[in-house]
Design a protein around this motif. Structure first.
Motif, PDB file in Angstrom:
ATOM      1  N   LEU A   1       0.700  -1.077  -0.085  1.00  0.00           N
ATOM      2  CA  LEU A   1      -0.107   0.134   0.026  1.00  0.00           C
ATOM      3  C   LEU A   1       1.050   1.327   0.049  1.00  0.00           C
ATOM      4  O   LEU A   1       1.955   1.220   0.626  1.00  0.00           O
ATOM      5  CB  LEU A   1      -0.833  -0.034   1.232  1.00  0.00           C
ATOM      6  CG  LEU A   1      -1.873  -1.079   1.238  1.00  0.00           C
ATOM      7  CD1 LEU A   1      -2.571  -1.187   2.565  1.00  0.00           C
ATOM      8  CD2 LEU A   1      -2.980  -1.097   0.315  1.00  0.00           C
ATOM      9  N   PRO A   2       0.389   2.439  -0.463  1.00  0.00           N
ATOM     10  CA  PRO A   2       1.141   3.621  -0.581  1.00  0.00           C
ATOM     11  C   PRO A   2       1.747   4.065   0.822  1.00  0.00           C
ATOM     12  O   PRO A   2       1.022   3.943   1.634  1.00  0.00           O
ATOM     13  CB  PRO A   2       0.286   4.565  -1.281  1.00  0.00           C
ATOM     14  CG  PRO A   2      -1.003   4.118  -1.018  1.00  0.00           C
ATOM     15  CD  PRO A   2      -0.936   2.525  -1.242  1.00  0.00           C
ATOM     16  N   GLU A   3       2.998   4.482   0.738  1.00  0.00           N
ATOM     17  CA  GLU A   3       3.339   4.865   1.983  1.00  0.00           C
ATOM     18  C   GLU A   3       2.935   6.663   2.204  1.00  0.00           C
ATOM     19  O   GLU A   3       3.243   7.072   1.128  1.00  0.00           O
ATOM     20  CB  GLU A   3       4.895   4.721   2.322  1.00  0.00           C
ATOM     21  CG  GLU A   3       5.194   3.184   2.413  1.00  0.00           C
ATOM     22  CD  GLU A   3       4.514   2.859   3.511  1.00  0.00           C
ATOM     23  OE1 GLU A   3       4.479   3.312   4.649  1.00  0.00           O
ATOM     24  OE2 GLU A   3       4.541   1.519   3.530  1.00  0.00           O
ATOM     25  N   GLY A   4       2.829   7.005   3.413  1.00  0.00           N
ATOM     26  CA  GLY A   4       2.385   8.558   3.180  1.00  0.00           C
ATOM     27  C   GLY A   4       2.449   9.194   4.774  1.00  0.00           C
ATOM     28  O   GLY A   4       3.418   8.509   5.323  1.00  0.00           O
ATOM     29  N   ALA A   5       1.866  10.041   5.002  1.00  0.00           N
ATOM     30  CA  ALA A   5       2.024  10.885   6.238  1.00  0.00           C
ATOM     31  C   ALA A   5       1.771  10.107   7.585  1.00  0.00           C
ATOM     32  O   ALA A   5       2.521   9.986   8.643  1.00  0.00           O
ATOM     33  CB  ALA A   5       1.271  12.212   6.162  1.00  0.00           C
ATOM     34  N   LEU A   6       0.772   9.412   7.406  1.00  0.00           N
ATOM     35  CA  LEU A   6       0.239   8.571   8.621  1.00  0.00           C
ATOM     36  C   LEU A   6       0.760   7.018   8.307  1.00  0.00           C
ATOM     37  O   LEU A   6       0.350   6.606   7.265  1.00  0.00           O
ATOM     38  CB  LEU A   6      -1.119   8.620   8.866  1.00  0.00           C
ATOM     39  CG  LEU A   6      -1.978   9.779   9.570  1.00  0.00           C
ATOM     40  CD1 LEU A   6      -3.434   9.617   9.567  1.00  0.00           C
ATOM     41  CD2 LEU A   6      -1.331   9.945  10.888  1.00  0.00           C
ATOM     42  N   PRO A   7       1.522   6.478   9.234  1.00  0.00           N
ATOM     43  CA  PRO A   7       1.866   5.257   9.166  1.00  0.00           C
ATOM     44  C   PRO A   7       0.713   4.226   9.462  1.00  0.00           C
ATOM     45  O   PRO A   7      -0.206   4.547   9.951  1.00  0.00           O
ATOM     46  CB  PRO A   7       2.886   4.867  10.250  1.00  0.00           C
ATOM     47  CG  PRO A   7       2.506   5.889  11.390  1.00  0.00           C
ATOM     48  CD  PRO A   7       1.770   7.190  10.710  1.00  0.00           C
ATOM     49  N   ARG A   8       1.099   2.845   8.936  1.00  0.00           N
ATOM     50  CA  ARG A   8       0.109   1.969   9.193  1.00  0.00           C
ATOM     51  C   ARG A   8       1.165   0.861  10.420  1.00  0.00           C
ATOM     52  O   ARG A   8       2.112   0.450   9.938  1.00  0.00           O
ATOM     53  CB  ARG A   8      -0.207   0.767   7.998  1.00  0.00           C
ATOM     54  CG  ARG A   8      -1.215   1.636   6.905  1.00  0.00           C
ATOM     55  CD  ARG A   8      -1.567   0.671   5.827  1.00  0.00           C
ATOM     56  NE  ARG A   8      -2.402   0.982   5.086  1.00  0.00           N
ATOM     57  CZ  ARG A   8      -2.372   1.914   4.187  1.00  0.00           C
ATOM     58  NH1 ARG A   8      -1.193   2.402   3.804  1.00  0.00           N
ATOM     59  NH2 ARG A   8      -3.408   2.010   3.447  1.00  0.00           N
ATOM     60  N   ILE A   9       0.643   0.774  11.451  1.00  0.00           N
ATOM     61  CA  ILE A   9       1.100  -0.079  12.511  1.00  0.00           C
ATOM     62  C   ILE A   9       0.421  -1.358  12.948  1.00  0.00           C
ATOM     63  O   ILE A   9      -0.666  -1.195  12.522  1.00  0.00           O
ATOM     64  CB  ILE A   9       1.402   0.614  13.641  1.00  0.00           C
ATOM     65  CG1 ILE A   9       0.077   1.130  14.393  1.00  0.00           C
ATOM     66  CG2 ILE A   9       2.262   1.855  13.200  1.00  0.00           C
ATOM     67  CD1 ILE A   9       0.216   1.435  15.531  1.00  0.00           C
ATOM     68  N   ARG A  10       1.138  -2.361  13.320  1.00  0.00           N
ATOM     69  CA  ARG A  10       0.297  -3.266  14.038  1.00  0.00           C
ATOM     70  C   ARG A  10       0.956  -3.491  15.488  1.00  0.00           C
ATOM     71  O   ARG A  10       2.215  -3.225  15.687  1.00  0.00           O
ATOM     72  CB  ARG A  10       0.664  -4.607  13.245  1.00  0.00           C
ATOM     73  CG  ARG A  10       0.015  -4.767  11.874  1.00  0.00           C
ATOM     74  CD  ARG A  10       0.062  -6.239  11.491  1.00  0.00           C
ATOM     75  NE  ARG A  10       1.559  -6.658  11.255  1.00  0.00           N
ATOM     76  CZ  ARG A  10       2.215  -7.581  12.093  1.00  0.00           C
ATOM     77  NH1 ARG A  10       1.736  -8.068  13.019  1.00  0.00           N
ATOM     78  NH2 ARG A  10       3.386  -7.678  11.719  1.00  0.00           N
ATOM     79  N   HIS A  11       0.349  -3.604  16.491  1.00  0.00           N
ATOM     80  CA  HIS A  11       0.807  -3.539  17.712  1.00  0.00           C
ATOM     81  C   HIS A  11       1.722  -4.575  18.087  1.00  0.00           C
ATOM     82  O   HIS A  11       2.933  -4.349  19.132  1.00  0.00           O
ATOM     83  CB  HIS A  11      -0.357  -3.671  19.038  1.00  0.00           C
ATOM     84  CG  HIS A  11      -1.673  -2.844  18.483  1.00  0.00           C
ATOM     85  ND1 HIS A  11      -1.365  -1.346  18.284  1.00  0.00           N
ATOM     86  CD2 HIS A  11      -3.103  -2.971  18.634  1.00  0.00           C
ATOM     87  CE1 HIS A  11      -2.488  -0.896  18.062  1.00  0.00           C
ATOM     88  NE2 HIS A  11      -3.394  -1.814  18.160  1.00  0.00           N
ATOM     89  N   ALA A  12       1.787  -5.732  17.398  1.00  0.00           N
ATOM     90  CA  ALA A  12       2.708  -6.819  17.683  1.00  0.00           C
ATOM     91  C   ALA A  12       4.139  -6.662  16.864  1.00  0.00           C
ATOM     92  O   ALA A  12       4.904  -7.281  17.420  1.00  0.00           O
ATOM     93  CB  ALA A  12       2.176  -8.150  17.215  1.00  0.00           C
ATOM     94  N   GLN A  13       4.161  -5.716  16.151  1.00  0.00           N
ATOM     95  CA  GLN A  13       5.337  -5.406  15.311  1.00  0.00           C
ATOM     96  C   GLN A  13       6.936  -5.381  15.907  1.00  0.00           C
ATOM     97  O   GLN A  13       7.512  -6.118  15.520  1.00  0.00           O
ATOM     98  CB  GLN A  13       5.246  -4.385  14.264  1.00  0.00           C
ATOM     99  CG  GLN A  13       6.160  -4.145  13.239  1.00  0.00           C
ATOM    100  CD  GLN A  13       5.836  -5.242  12.347  1.00  0.00           C
ATOM    101  OE1 GLN A  13       4.975  -5.112  11.497  1.00  0.00           O
ATOM    102  NE2 GLN A  13       7.000  -5.942  11.648  1.00  0.00           N
ATOM    103  N   GLU A  14       6.879  -4.749  16.863  1.00  0.00           N
ATOM    104  CA  GLU A  14       8.266  -4.597  17.486  1.00  0.00           C
ATOM    105  C   GLU A  14       8.554  -6.281  18.008  1.00  0.00           C
ATOM    106  O   GLU A  14       9.636  -6.511  18.233  1.00  0.00           O
ATOM    107  CB  GLU A  14       8.249  -3.577  18.778  1.00  0.00           C
ATOM    108  CG  GLU A  14       8.172  -2.229  18.146  1.00  0.00           C
ATOM    109  CD  GLU A  14       8.517  -1.070  19.378  1.00  0.00           C
ATOM    110  OE1 GLU A  14       9.737  -0.596  19.136  1.00  0.00           O
ATOM    111  OE2 GLU A  14       7.653  -0.910  20.131  1.00  0.00           O
TER     112      GLU A  14
END
Length: 587
Positions: free
Chosen positions: A440-453
């Motif tokens: 998906l296009p990257e932009g000003a607001l990130p897409r995160i997942r809580h488990a990512q780190e």
């Protein structure tokens, strides 16, 4: 005696009992309410006990102010809206033949004729998600309908125009004129189709709170109303062109309250503007809560979220497949996703009653508090010049970022645990392989997942030639070290680090001998506080001499030779990163 045959209970009786339980837990408090209360990311205090005083002054009856209940009506199920990221005609037909009655298509405009091959366009609802190609996608859908002789008035769904959503996602300059033109076409001949969506999941997926998601949705909806009426649509016509999209999470009460509060907020806007108060809601199970690790637990998360969306009154619900974070779903995961709604409606009877949470002291209080916080945020956006200006100035981004950072700290400290990832991980799991989802296009607001780190740390551990391990020094008898061995093992395993536990002992040399044989370079002492006072420093120093580059201690005490402590509320991510760095050097 009460009508139930039991003597009435008072709040003071509850307080006394609660004080005693807290006292036994080591907590002295004259106010159990304060001691047991929690605070949401919106600053809302959630009390441990509610009563009739928490109910709002005006009951939320269907069709009456403050318009809390949804508009489905008793017995009416929600749309089972299946999302398709790519052009897959076979998957589309399988969904429609097995319980889905609505499609959410992200296919390119040129692929729509193929995707819709064999689909009865006048039987189902179709929602498009084409981004900056929304107008092309709408034209393609209408062309398919025309070719098959399906009249426009028979079509149902939404074109999905969301220019401010594109601005939030990609930073692209919004062009609202196409949206207004599409709305005019819907008003003139497509009575079952809405042109516009105010997608608030964008702010949720960027890490925003429930009130931030709500406030942004209302501000976006108002911006679209102004545009549509400015291009000649009547107020009621403009209201009828909007659909609202919200995230549904495994926090069922928060989701129920959020959807109820959304209708209250939009009814306030309608009252001021002179429009109809109803709000069409599309609830989507949260992408942010999905995990790559132990993905099967996502079935439980999405079931809770779907239940909450249904109880909260959503008109359409999309359940993400359990493997959503891994890539494109297979047939099994799509089947489980659509059957989640089917089971809740057909077997669970969740749709039988309108607003089944109505009258719950807790839900009513949370709904009212959430609506108030969201309205304050909405007013802040309006004072900044409206949603377009609030996005361009960074107001929205800054607000969401602060909440994201706060939540991230809680996740890192396991105050917001993630089952299968930060809590109770399975080191032997083999996640299913999936085809990657189109980027998906990257932009000003990130897409995160809580488990990512946590998942990134685990990926780092599993990229090593041999699985890293930490030696757990069990000091004393099992009754002393057992709980802390379990705690430390779970903590390290959340980062993909295996643990090896020593035989119970207090002799530093015996423990150091087992450490040397373990092949690890990091150790963690596990015992009770009394034994720590007697043995921790000696054991830690001996482990150092045996080659330990770092010595942790499960507990809070400070002792000679100990580098750091593991305890409930410590920064687990930092502990894991530090430990992995030590073990990588050792490799």
């Amino acid at each position: 005696m009460s009508g139930t045959g039991f003597p009435p209970a008072s709040r003071e009786q509850w307080r006394e009992l609660a004080r005693e339980v807290l006292r036994r837990s080591g907590v002295e408090s004259e106010s159990p309410e304060q001691a047991l209360a929690s605070t949401t990311y919106d600053g809302i205090t959630v009390a441990p006990l509610h009563d009739a005083t928490d109910l709002p002054e005006t009951a939320g009856l269907p069709g009456l102010p403050p318009y809390v209940p949804g508009g489905r009506g008793p017995g009416a199920p929600w749309e089972v809206r299946q999302r398709h990221e790519v052009a897959d005609p076979e998957a589309v037909l399988t969904d429609l033949e097995n319980g889905a009655d609505s499609l959410w298509l992200a296919a390119a405009p040129q692929d729509l004729p193929g995707v819709l091959d064999g689909v009865h366009l006048d039987w189902i609802s179709i929602t498009l998600d084409a981004g900056d190609r929304t107008r092309e996608a709408a034209d393609a859908l209408l062309a398919v309908a025309a070719k098959r002789g399906v009249p426009g008035v028979a079509l149902k769904g939404a074109f999905g125009a969301d220019p401010l959503g594109r601005l939030s996602r990609s930073g692209a300059t919004p062009d609202l004129s196409d949206m207004a033109e599409l709305a005019r076409r819907c008003v003139d001949g497509l009575s079952g189709v809405r042109a516009v969506v105010a997608d608030a999941t964008i702010y949720h997926e960027a890490g925003g709170s429930d009130a931030e998601e709500l406030g942004c949705s209302i501000a976006t909806g108002l911006a679209y109303l102004r545009t549509l009426t400015g291009h000649g649509l009547g107020v009621s016509e403009a209201f009828g062109q909007l659909e609202f999209r919200y995230a549904a999470t495994a926090d069922q009460f928060a989701t129920i309250a959020k959807l109820r509060a959304a209708r209250v907020l939009w009814a306030r806007v309608a009252e001021v503007c002179g429009g109809p108060p109803g709000q069409f809601q599309h609830a989507v199970t949260s992408a942010a809560m999905m995990t790559r690790r132990d993905p099967w637990t996502n079935m439980l998360r999405t079931t809770l979220a779907c239940f909450a969306a249904g109880v909260g009154g959503a008109d359409a619900v999309t359940v993400r497949p359990f493997d959503d974070a891994l890539g494109l779903p297979d047939g099994f995961s799509r089947r489980i996703a659509r059957n989640t709604s089917t089971l809740l409606v057909e077997e669970g009877q969740v749709a039988r009653a309108t607003d089944p949470a109505a009258g719950s002291w807790y839900v009513e209080r949370l709904t009212a508090d959430l609506a108030e916080k969201a309205w304050q945020w909405f007013q802040e956006i309006e004072e900044a010049g409206g949603m377009t200006e609030a996005l361009a100035s960074g107001l929205v981004h800054g607000k969401v970022a602060r909440t994201r950072e706060s939540r991230s700290r809680d996740i890192a400290r396991r105050k917001a645990p993630i089952v299968g990832v930060s809590q109770f991980p399975d080191l032997s799991e083999a996640p299913p392989a999936r085809t990657p989802t189109p980027r998906l296009p990257e932009g000003a607001l990130p897409r995160i997942r809580h488990a990512q780190e946590f998942e990134d740390v685990r990926d780092r551990a599993e990229a090593l030639p041999v699985r890293p391990k930490v030696f757990l020094a069990a000091v004393g008898p099992a009754g002393e070290y057992g709980a802390r061995v379990s705690f430390a093992a779970g903590l390290f395993q959340a980062g993909g680090i295996e643990t090896v536990t020593s035989s119970p002992a207090t002799d530093p040399d015996a423990i150091a001998e087992e450490f040397a044989a373990s092949g690890s370079a990091v150790a963690c002492l596990c015992s009770g506080d009394a034994l720590y006072a007697e043995h921790a420093s000696a054991v830690a120093r001996t482990l150092r001499k045996a080659g330990a580059v770092r010595v942790w201690l499960a507990g809070r005490g400070r002792y000679d030779g100990v580098d750091g402590n593991l305890y409930a509320g410590c920064d687990v991510i930092q502990v894991l990163r530090t430990t992995l760095a030590d073990l990588e050097v050792d490799e």
